[in-house]
Design an enzyme around this catalytic site. Structure first.
Site, PDB file in Angstrom:
ATOM      1  N   ASN A   1       7.366 -20.778   1.630  1.00 53.77           N
ATOM      2  CA  ASN A   1       7.932 -21.619   2.690  1.00 53.77           C
ATOM      3  C   ASN A   1       7.942 -23.071   2.236  1.00 53.77           C
ATOM      4  O   ASN A   1       7.240 -23.445   1.298  1.00 53.77           O
ATOM      5  CB  ASN A   1       7.048 -21.545   3.945  1.00 53.77           C
ATOM      6  CG  ASN A   1       7.014 -20.172   4.564  1.00 53.77           C
ATOM      7  OD1 ASN A   1       6.235 -19.325   4.170  1.00 53.77           O
ATOM      8  ND2 ASN A   1       7.877 -19.958   5.520  1.00 53.77           N
TER       9      ASN A   1
ATOM     10  N   HIS B   1      12.391 -20.944   3.621  1.00 56.81           N
ATOM     11  CA  HIS B   1      11.770 -20.693   2.312  1.00 56.81           C
ATOM     12  C   HIS B   1      12.528 -21.552   1.297  1.00 56.81           C
ATOM     13  O   HIS B   1      13.680 -21.918   1.512  1.00 56.81           O
ATOM     14  CB  HIS B   1      11.820 -19.197   1.988  1.00 56.81           C
ATOM     15  CG  HIS B   1      10.812 -18.403   2.790  1.00 56.81           C
ATOM     16  ND1 HIS B   1       9.603 -18.019   2.283  1.00 56.81           N
ATOM     17  CD2 HIS B   1      10.835 -17.970   4.075  1.00 56.81           C
ATOM     18  CE1 HIS B   1       8.924 -17.358   3.213  1.00 56.81           C
ATOM     19  NE2 HIS B   1       9.651 -17.306   4.319  1.00 56.81           N
TER      20      HIS B   1
ATOM     21  N   ARG C   1      -0.681 -16.483   7.148  1.00 61.34           N
ATOM     22  CA  ARG C   1       0.049 -15.210   7.262  1.00 61.34           C
ATOM     23  C   ARG C   1       1.156 -15.124   6.202  1.00 61.34           C
ATOM     24  O   ARG C   1       1.041 -14.389   5.229  1.00 61.34           O
ATOM     25  CB  ARG C   1       0.613 -15.071   8.695  1.00 61.34           C
ATOM     26  CG  ARG C   1       1.101 -13.680   9.028  1.00 61.34           C
ATOM     27  CD  ARG C   1       2.494 -13.369   8.539  1.00 61.34           C
ATOM     28  NE  ARG C   1       3.517 -14.310   9.009  1.00 61.34           N
ATOM     29  CZ  ARG C   1       4.755 -14.311   8.548  1.00 61.34           C
ATOM     30  NH1 ARG C   1       5.140 -13.453   7.615  1.00 61.34           N
ATOM     31  NH2 ARG C   1       5.649 -15.207   8.971  1.00 61.34           N
ATOM     32  N   ASP C   2       2.220 -15.904   6.360  1.00 58.81           N
ATOM     33  CA  ASP C   2       3.344 -15.815   5.412  1.00 58.81           C
ATOM     34  C   ASP C   2       2.863 -16.188   4.006  1.00 58.81           C
ATOM     35  O   ASP C   2       3.241 -15.575   3.010  1.00 58.81           O
ATOM     36  CB  ASP C   2       4.473 -16.757   5.863  1.00 58.81           C
ATOM     37  CG  ASP C   2       5.833 -16.365   5.331  1.00 58.81           C
ATOM     38  OD1 ASP C   2       5.904 -15.805   4.225  1.00 58.81           O
ATOM     39  OD2 ASP C   2       6.837 -16.626   6.016  1.00 58.81           O
TER      40      ASP C   2
ATOM     41  N   HIS D   1      12.617 -21.888  10.046  1.00 57.66           N
ATOM     42  CA  HIS D   1      11.617 -21.326   9.111  1.00 57.66           C
ATOM     43  C   HIS D   1      12.306 -21.194   7.750  1.00 57.66           C
ATOM     44  O   HIS D   1      13.064 -20.256   7.523  1.00 57.66           O
ATOM     45  CB  HIS D   1      11.199 -19.968   9.686  1.00 57.66           C
ATOM     46  CG  HIS D   1      10.240 -19.163   8.877  1.00 57.66           C
ATOM     47  ND1 HIS D   1       8.952 -18.894   9.293  1.00 57.66           N
ATOM     48  CD2 HIS D   1      10.381 -18.499   7.708  1.00 57.66           C
ATOM     49  CE1 HIS D   1       8.351 -18.118   8.413  1.00 57.66           C
ATOM     50  NE2 HIS D   1       9.192 -17.862   7.437  1.00 57.66           N
TER      51      HIS D   1
ATOM     52  N   CYS E   1       7.952 -12.806   1.237  1.00 55.59           N
ATOM     53  CA  CYS E   1       7.830 -11.544   1.954  1.00 55.59           C
ATOM     54  C   CYS E   1       7.847 -10.413   0.936  1.00 55.59           C
ATOM     55  O   CYS E   1       8.717 -10.398   0.059  1.00 55.59           O
ATOM     56  CB  CYS E   1       8.983 -11.413   2.953  1.00 55.59           C
ATOM     57  SG  CYS E   1       9.013  -9.817   3.776  1.00 55.59           S
TER      58      CYS E   1
HETATM   59  P1  HMG Z   1       6.241   3.223   9.516  1.00 61.00           P
HETATM   60  O1  HMG Z   1       5.729   3.803   8.234  1.00 61.00           O
HETATM   61  O2  HMG Z   1       7.652   3.502   9.880  1.00 61.00           O
HETATM   62  O3  HMG Z   1       5.382   3.579  10.797  1.00 61.00           O
HETATM   63  O4  HMG Z   1       5.984   1.655   9.449  1.00 61.00           O
HETATM   64  P2  HMG Z   1       4.400   4.725  11.176  1.00 61.00           P
HETATM   65  O5  HMG Z   1       4.308   4.651  12.659  1.00 61.00           O
HETATM   66  O6  HMG Z   1       4.808   6.018  10.509  1.00 61.00           O
HETATM   67  O7  HMG Z   1       3.022   4.215  10.551  1.00 61.00           O
HETATM   68  C1  HMG Z   1       2.714   4.241   9.155  1.00 61.00           C
HETATM   69  C2  HMG Z   1       1.225   3.996   9.009  1.00 61.00           C
HETATM   70  O8  HMG Z   1       0.894   2.716   9.482  1.00 61.00           O
HETATM   71  C3  HMG Z   1       0.404   4.965   9.848  1.00 61.00           C
HETATM   72  O9  HMG Z   1      -0.845   5.106   9.172  1.00 61.00           O
HETATM   73  C4  HMG Z   1       0.180   4.203  11.125  1.00 61.00           C
HETATM   74  O10 HMG Z   1      -0.978   4.619  11.802  1.00 61.00           O
HETATM   75  C5  HMG Z   1       0.011   2.787  10.614  1.00 61.00           C
HETATM   76  P3  HMG Z   1      -1.173   6.415   8.289  1.00 61.00           P
HETATM   77  O11 HMG Z   1      -1.170   7.541   9.258  1.00 61.00           O
HETATM   78  O12 HMG Z   1      -0.039   6.497   7.296  1.00 61.00           O
HETATM   79  O13 HMG Z   1      -2.489   6.077   7.693  1.00 61.00           O
HETATM   80  N1  HMG Z   1       0.423   1.740  11.545  1.00 61.00           N
HETATM   81  C6  HMG Z   1      -0.288   0.638  11.770  1.00 61.00           C
HETATM   82  N2  HMG Z   1      -1.474   0.221  11.265  1.00 61.00           N
HETATM   83  C7  HMG Z   1      -1.930  -0.985  11.687  1.00 61.00           C
HETATM   84  N3  HMG Z   1      -1.250  -1.764  12.565  1.00 61.00           N
HETATM   85  C8  HMG Z   1      -0.061  -1.382  13.065  1.00 61.00           C
HETATM   86  C9  HMG Z   1       0.447  -0.132  12.671  1.00 61.00           C
HETATM   87  N4  HMG Z   1       1.572   0.541  12.972  1.00 61.00           N
HETATM   88  C10 HMG Z   1       1.539   1.688  12.280  1.00 61.00           C
HETATM   89  N5  HMG Z   1       0.575  -2.178  13.911  1.00 61.00           N
HETATM   90  C11 HMG Z   1       5.644  -0.490  10.467  1.00 61.00           C
HETATM   91  C12 HMG Z   1       6.449   0.798  10.484  1.00 61.00           C
HETATM   92  C13 HMG Z   1       6.347  -1.443  11.379  1.00 61.00           C
HETATM   93  C14 HMG Z   1       4.232  -0.218  10.957  1.00 61.00           C
HETATM   94  C15 HMG Z   1       5.591  -1.023   9.007  1.00 61.00           C
HETATM   95  O14 HMG Z   1       6.883  -1.043   8.517  1.00 61.00           O
HETATM   96  C16 HMG Z   1       4.989  -2.385   8.910  1.00 61.00           C
HETATM   97  O15 HMG Z   1       3.816  -2.588   9.186  1.00 61.00           O
HETATM   98  N6  HMG Z   1       5.810  -3.378   8.480  1.00 61.00           N
HETATM   99  C17 HMG Z   1       5.348  -4.747   8.374  1.00 61.00           C
HETATM  100  C18 HMG Z   1       6.064  -5.444   7.247  1.00 61.00           C
HETATM  101  C19 HMG Z   1       5.639  -6.901   7.188  1.00 61.00           C
HETATM  102  O16 HMG Z   1       4.589  -7.283   7.676  1.00 61.00           O
HETATM  103  N7  HMG Z   1       6.468  -7.733   6.532  1.00 61.00           N
HETATM  104  C20 HMG Z   1       6.181  -9.133   6.347  1.00 61.00           C
HETATM  105  C21 HMG Z   1       6.305  -9.911   7.606  1.00 61.00           C
HETATM  106  S1  HMG Z   1       7.981 -10.302   8.072  1.00 61.00           S
HETATM  107  C22 HMG Z   1       8.331 -11.751   7.197  1.00 61.00           C
HETATM  108  O17 HMG Z   1       7.604 -12.117   6.305  1.00 61.00           O
HETATM  109  C23 HMG Z   1       9.505 -12.595   7.602  1.00 61.00           C
HETATM  110  C24 HMG Z   1       9.080 -13.832   8.402  1.00 61.00           C
HETATM  111  O18 HMG Z   1       8.191 -14.639   7.641  1.00 61.00           O
HETATM  112  C25 HMG Z   1      10.297 -14.662   8.772  1.00 61.00           C
HETATM  113  C26 HMG Z   1      11.221 -14.914   7.587  1.00 61.00           C
HETATM  114  O19 HMG Z   1      10.796 -15.489   6.568  1.00 61.00           O
HETATM  115  O20 HMG Z   1      12.385 -14.543   7.737  1.00 61.00           O
HETATM  116  C27 HMG Z   1       8.380 -13.441   9.703  1.00 61.00           C
HETATM  117 MG    MG Z   2       8.827 -16.118   6.086  1.00 58.39          MG
END
Ligand code: HMG
Ligand code: MG
Length: 300
Positions: free
Chosen positions: A249, A209, A15-16, A207, A240
């Site tokens: 990481n 990086h 994933r990450d 966690h 990210c």
């Molecule tokens: P949004 O644009 O505010 O939400 O995104 P929305 O409700 O308007 O949806 C936008 C589009 O996404 C729509 O599709 C929805 O249907 C679809 P469209 O009509 O435009 O075709 N949608 C989805 N599709 C699939 N699965 C879903 C989903 N939800 C909505 N669950 C949202 C808000 C939260 C969805 C968006 O911002 C998002 O997906 N963000 C994810 C970002 C991400 O994954 N970042 C990386 C992970 S975090 C990280 O790496 C940190 C970590 O490792 C820890 C660390 O290191 O600190 C965990």
């Molecule tokens: Mg991370």
């Protein structure tokens, strides 16, 4: 505090590690990677993210991946979910566990999930409800615990507050993310001491990086504080898309080498892990490898 004799490694490479790669990885290769990681003895693997494919295209094959992934009773396959839609899709795909992700910094929350910290907490309420009804455990992440790409320093009181809220809402474990890898050991210990006032240390994971090469030192500092769960990514992949410039990481191979040297049990086999790292590097066409894999290559 006594250094733990046993730790659990949460492998976040699929994933990450892969969410930030420019080269698309075939679903079949992701599955082979996950299988090789399980063969190496990893018991908790974060397999993918049920997030919007518009936001993170690299995870767009989440449903297909989970459908095709052979399951093992001994392994927990968890996935990220940002909202109820993600939870519903994840449950349909028969995941073992979900992880929600909040941030300690408002700007990062906006950039990463397009809402404020308070709004994210509201969004998670039905996720907790649905997961509880389905009997699926919820892990919680707090990002930017040691710094934010947009705001710089993050107050430790805010980190502790967000972690405390996620724990009180029902997360069984809180993973504290140094998303951009700016932490140092002393600051890590201050942060853990602040969070431990809200969440017992046995429910914390770390966690790191490795942007500034501090990840292993921060792991050691966390061990000294009694942390027993560490996230790591095979071959040090990761980053990210909403944290520009952050490195991967801590490499699982490097973490394991250190744990083995300290006599700390994790149940993971280093040679098999190195083989998994070699496989995914080849799939990505990458030259870089974990320090341990590089040292082995040079026959050190
Ligand atoms: P949004 O644009 O505010 O939400 O995104 P929305 O409700 O308007 O949806 C936008 C589009 O996404 C729509 O599709 C929805 O249907 C679809 P469209 O009509 O435009 O075709 N949608 C989805 N599709 C699939 N699965 C879903 C989903 N939800 C909505 N669950 C949202 C808000 C939260 C969805 C968006 O911002 C998002 O997906 N963000 C994810 C970002 C991400 O994954 N970042 C990386 C992970 S975090 C990280 O790496 C940190 C970590 O490792 C820890 C660390 O290191 O600190 C965990
Ligand atoms: Mg991370």
């Amino acid at each position: 505090m006594q250094i733990p004799r046993k730790v659990r490694i949460v492998e976040v490479g699929p994933r990450d590690g892969l969410q930030n790669e420019a080269v698309p990885v075939q679903t079949a290769h992701k599955i082979q990677l996950i299988e090789m990681l399980a063969d190496a003895g990893l018991k908790h693997i974060e397999a993918t993210a049920f997030v919007s494919p518009r936001w993170v295209p690299q995870m767009a094959d989440h449903a297909e991946l989970m459908r095709s992934l052979p399951r093992r009773n001994s392994v927990t396959y968890s996935v990220l979910v940002p909202n109820l839609r993600g939870l519903d899709a994840a449950l349909e795909a028969r995941v073992d566990e979900v992880a929600i992700f909040a941030a300690a910094s408002e700007s990062f929350s906006q950039h990463n999930i397009n809402c404020s910290i308070a709004e994210s907490m509201e969004r998670f309420a039905p996720v907790f409800q649905g997961a509880r009804a389905a009997g699926v455990r919820v892990r919680g992440y707090v990002s930017c615990v040691l710094g934010c790409p947009y705001e710089g320093d993050v107050p430790l009181a805010r980190v502790a507050e967000v972690a405390g809220k996620l724990f009180a809402a029902g997360c069984y474990e809180i993973s504290l993310g140094d998303t951009i890898g700016v932490g140092t050991p002393a600051r890590t210990q201050q942060m853990l001491a602040a969070v431990a006032e809200q969440v017992p240390v046995e429910h914390l994971a770390a966690h790191f990086h490795d942007t500034y090469g501090q990840a292993l030192a921060n792991v050691y500092a966390s061990l000294e504080m009694g942390v027993r769960v560490f996230d790591a990514s095979v071959s040090g992949l990761g980053g990210c898309p909403y944290a520009p410039g952050a490195a991967g990481n801590v490499a699982t191979e490097d973490l394991l080498y250190m744990l083995n040297g300290m006599g700390i049990e994790s149940g993971v086999d280093l040679d098999r892990l190195i083989a998994a790292g070699a496989f995914i590097r080849q799939s990505l066409g990458k030259d870089t490898r974990s320090r341990v894999a590089e040292a082995r290559r040079r026959r050190c």
